[in-house]
Design an enzyme around this catalytic site. Structure first.
Site, short mmCIF file in Angstrom:
data_model
loop_
_atom_site.label_atom_id
_atom_site.label_comp_id
_atom_site.label_asym_id
_atom_site.label_seq_id
_atom_site.Cartn_x
_atom_site.Cartn_y
_atom_site.Cartn_z
N ASP A 101 0.86 -1.18 0.00
CA ASP A 101 0.00 0.00 0.00
C ASP A 101 0.90 1.23 0.00
O ASP A 101 1.75 1.37 0.89
CB ASP A 101 -0.85 -0.04 1.28
CG ASP A 101 -2.25 0.48 1.08
OD1 ASP A 101 -2.38 1.57 0.50
OD2 ASP A 101 -3.21 -0.19 1.51
N ASP A 203 -3.10 4.68 -2.24
CA ASP A 203 -4.17 5.15 -1.37
C ASP A 203 -4.66 6.55 -1.78
O ASP A 203 -3.84 7.42 -2.08
CB ASP A 203 -3.62 5.19 0.06
CG ASP A 203 -4.64 5.57 1.10
OD1 ASP A 203 -5.47 4.72 1.45
OD2 ASP A 203 -4.63 6.73 1.57
N GLU A 266 -6.64 3.59 -5.61
CA GLU A 266 -7.88 3.66 -4.83
C GLU A 266 -8.59 4.95 -5.19
O GLU A 266 -8.11 6.05 -4.88
CB GLU A 266 -7.59 3.65 -3.32
CG GLU A 266 -8.90 3.58 -2.54
CD GLU A 266 -8.92 4.32 -1.21
OE1 GLU A 266 -9.76 3.99 -0.36
OE2 GLU A 266 -8.12 5.27 -1.01
N HIS A 327 -11.38 -3.03 3.53
CA HIS A 327 -11.26 -2.69 4.95
C HIS A 327 -11.98 -1.41 5.33
O HIS A 327 -11.87 -0.96 6.47
CB HIS A 327 -9.77 -2.59 5.30
CG HIS A 327 -9.11 -1.46 4.57
ND1 HIS A 327 -8.95 -1.45 3.19
CD2 HIS A 327 -8.58 -0.30 4.99
CE1 HIS A 327 -8.36 -0.33 2.82
NE2 HIS A 327 -8.13 0.38 3.90
N ASP A 328 -12.67 -0.79 4.37
CA ASP A 328 -13.38 0.45 4.66
C ASP A 328 -14.90 0.30 4.57
O ASP A 328 -15.63 1.24 4.88
CB ASP A 328 -12.96 1.54 3.65
CG ASP A 328 -11.51 1.96 3.82
OD1 ASP A 328 -11.03 1.97 4.97
OD2 ASP A 328 -10.86 2.28 2.81
C1 NOJ Z 1 -8.22 5.11 2.30
C2 NOJ Z 1 -7.93 3.91 3.13
O1 NOJ Z 1 -8.46 2.78 2.50
C3 NOJ Z 1 -8.53 4.17 4.49
O2 NOJ Z 1 -8.53 3.02 5.29
C4 NOJ Z 1 -7.76 5.29 5.13
O3 NOJ Z 1 -8.34 5.62 6.37
C5 NOJ Z 1 -7.75 6.53 4.23
N1 NOJ Z 1 -7.50 6.23 2.86
C6 NOJ Z 1 -6.69 7.48 4.68
O4 NOJ Z 1 -5.43 7.00 4.31
#
Ligand code: NOJ
Length: 538
Positions: A101, A203, A266, A327-328
């Site tokens: 990542d 990210d 992402e 994971h979000d």
């Molecule tokens: C996206 C990530 O997937 C998330 O988990 C994170 O909190 C934010 N970006 C900030 O890096």
């Protein structure tokens, strides 16, 4: 078999590991790199091709590793650089690629760059971050909001200016308009690429560039109280700015200095804007993550429309991809419900494009209930009570039915899911009819049938609960029929000449059955069928 020249990141399945929650090896209740190495045989058996690790770098863990204090160090909680090297080696021996990542938008406020930057207004690193004077009333420079609630600006009393943070105030945004920042991040990439990692998931990449005139974001007229506070404004001047593509192009050029690596972005944007991230000449990310299915209505026609829209929007040569969990976002099994998890698995593994599978989704882990005193997610802490908490999808991997689900022999950092005694790798792997085995078979079929890995997507029918499409390459055609509801469906093909045989049923009990112009699907059943090469379903 896949064509010899097809790239691994096109034909393969990516498996996302949230390292804190996969396997603890040193008895501290938090997963680590040695734990992942110990569990590699599981991933090999499952049949995935690549692992993407959420961040394992040095971090104060304000956002559990997405706040990085040293981009080239491994956090002691996860192990050390030697452990990461061992993981790369072990991966290589097992033909597993490793994707790290990369978090270029922001650092931790503990990163030495930021410590220097905030030390004085004339520090050489001052312009590595986004500093502004207060508005005339002493308040923040403009109305920009943090994704995680409240203003995006934090006042720094020692130098009397505000700095900007898209996420937590402990995650100051780097200034990507500064060439020195780009260079530094390129060096970070080279450091890992030289060590042998196979690429990066980048990210928050659509946030990299902000308006250089710092104009206020417009008010969102559709915003309703109770919604996410950040949605009160339209992020016109803080996200998806045209210059971002140049910044991404720079990263891509660095990546291309090394053979056969991948850059994945992402990006949460509507499909028409998302596809711009492939780059004008396919010189952006190899693919921007396609999250459309995370929020899609679980209904055949909506999903068919979404697939059509996505397929039509892809630039020539742009490779598609699909995601059902990360994971979000809330766990897949909870979102679609236990009856549809098998159909969801079949959809993910048969659509055209690279699937990314989130750890635990292959055994049907549910969104765990988190009590208020168990909340760890800073997003939930900042914006409580509206259901955005991410802890419930980050609970320990459920390996077996023993205490802490075989994840750790200490108290895990998050509680294990309530159903771990039934839903765990150990028990599902003993049952050939389980969801786990369905994933294994699907992954295996993708490998054996080039039409599934690389073939074109041809929609056939989407009506009521039925989604019907096929994948085709050269002489090979695989028909996919998904029943997205609980009632049986009798399908009659308009073309009477359909014939073939069942490769796989969601319930694993029809393999080899002959397929003809009429097809019976049980409730919640999905079928993969190989069609005879001279007889098409069209
Ligand atoms: C996206 C990530 O997937 C998330 O988990 C994170 O909190 C934010 N970006 C900030 O890096």
């Amino acid at each position: 078999m896949p064509a010899e020249n097809a790239k691994w990141w096109k034909t393969g399945v990516i498996y996302q590991i949230y390292p804190r929650s996969f396997q603890d090896s040193n008895h501290d209740g938090v997963g680590d790199l040695r734990g992942i190495i110990d569990r590699l045989p599981y991933l090999v058996e499952l049949g995935v091709d690549a692992i993407w690790l959420s961040p394992i770098f040095t971090s104060p863990m304000a956002d559990f590793g997405y706040d990085i204090a040293d981009y080239t160090g491994v956090d002691p909680l996860f192990g050390n650089l030697a452990d990461l090297d061992s993981l790369i080696d072990a991966g290589r021996r097992n033909h597993l690629k490793l994707i790290l990542d990369l978090v270029p938008n922001h650092t931790s406020d503990q990163h030495s760059w930021f410590v220097e930057s905030r030390a004085s207004r004339d520090n050489p690193k001052r312009d590595w971050y986004i500093w502004r004077d207060a508005a005339p009333d002493g308040g923040p420079p403009n109305n920009w909001l943090s994704e995680f609630g409240g203003s995006g600006w934090e006042f720094d009393s020692s130098t009397n200016q505000y700095y900007y943070h898209t996420f937590l105030s402990a995650q100051p945004d780097l200034n990507w308009r500064n060439p020195a920042v780009r260079e530094a991040m390129h060096d970070v990439m080279r450091f890992w690429l030289r060590r042998g990692v196979d690429g990066f998931r980048v990210d928050a990449v659509w946030y990299l560039i902000k308006d250089d005139q710092f104009r206020n974001n417009p008010v969102n007229p559709d915003f309703r109280p109770g919604e996410l506070p950040r949605d009160a404004l339209i992020p016109l001047y803080t996200a998806d700015l045209p210059e971002v593509h140049d910044a991404i192009g720079g990263m891509r050029r660095v990546l291309d200095e090394f053979p056969d690596r991948v850059l994945l972005g992402e990006i949460y944007l509507p499909i028409d804007r998302l596809v711009a991230y492939y780059g004008r000449k396919l010189d952006g990310v190899h693919f921007p993550y396609n999250f459309a299915l995370l929020t899609a209505k679980w209904e055949a026609r909506s999903i068919a429309q979404l697939i059509d829209e996505y397929e039509a929007a892809l630039p020539p040569g742009g490779w598609p991809n699909w995601v059902l969990g990360n994971h979000d976002r809330p766990r897949l099994a909870t979102r679609v419900g236990p009856n549809q998890v098998r159909v969801a698995a079949m959809l993910l593994m048969t659509l055209r494009g690279t699937p990314t599978l989130y750890y635990g989704d292959e055994i049907g882990m549910q969104q765990a209930a988190i009590l208020p005193e168990q909340v760890r997610d800073p997003f939930e802490k900042n914006v409580p009570g509206i259901g955005i908490g991410r802890d419930g999808c980050r609970t320990p991997m459920q390996w077996d039915g023993t205490k802490s689900a075989g994840f750790s022999d200490a108290d895990p950092w998050l509680p294990v899911g309530g159903n771990f005694r039934e839903v765990n790798v150990n028990s599902l792997s003993k049952d050939r009819g389980s969801l786990y085995w369905l994933y294994r078979r699907l992954i295996d079929l993708r490998r054996k049938h080039i039409a599934l890995a690389e073939g074109s997507y041809k929609p056939l029918m989407a009506s009521g609960e039925l989604l019907l499409f096929y994948r085709e390459l050269r002489e090979e055609r695989v028909l996919i029929a998904l029943n997205m509801g609980p009632e049986p469906i009798a399908v009659s093909f308009p073309d009477e000449r359909v014939s073939g045989y069942v490769l796989l049923s969601a319930f694993a009990d029809r393999e080899g059955e002959a397929v003809s112009a009429k097809l019976d699907l049980r409730g919640n059943e999905g079928l993969l069928m190989k069609l005879d090469s001279d007889r098409r379903a069209n």
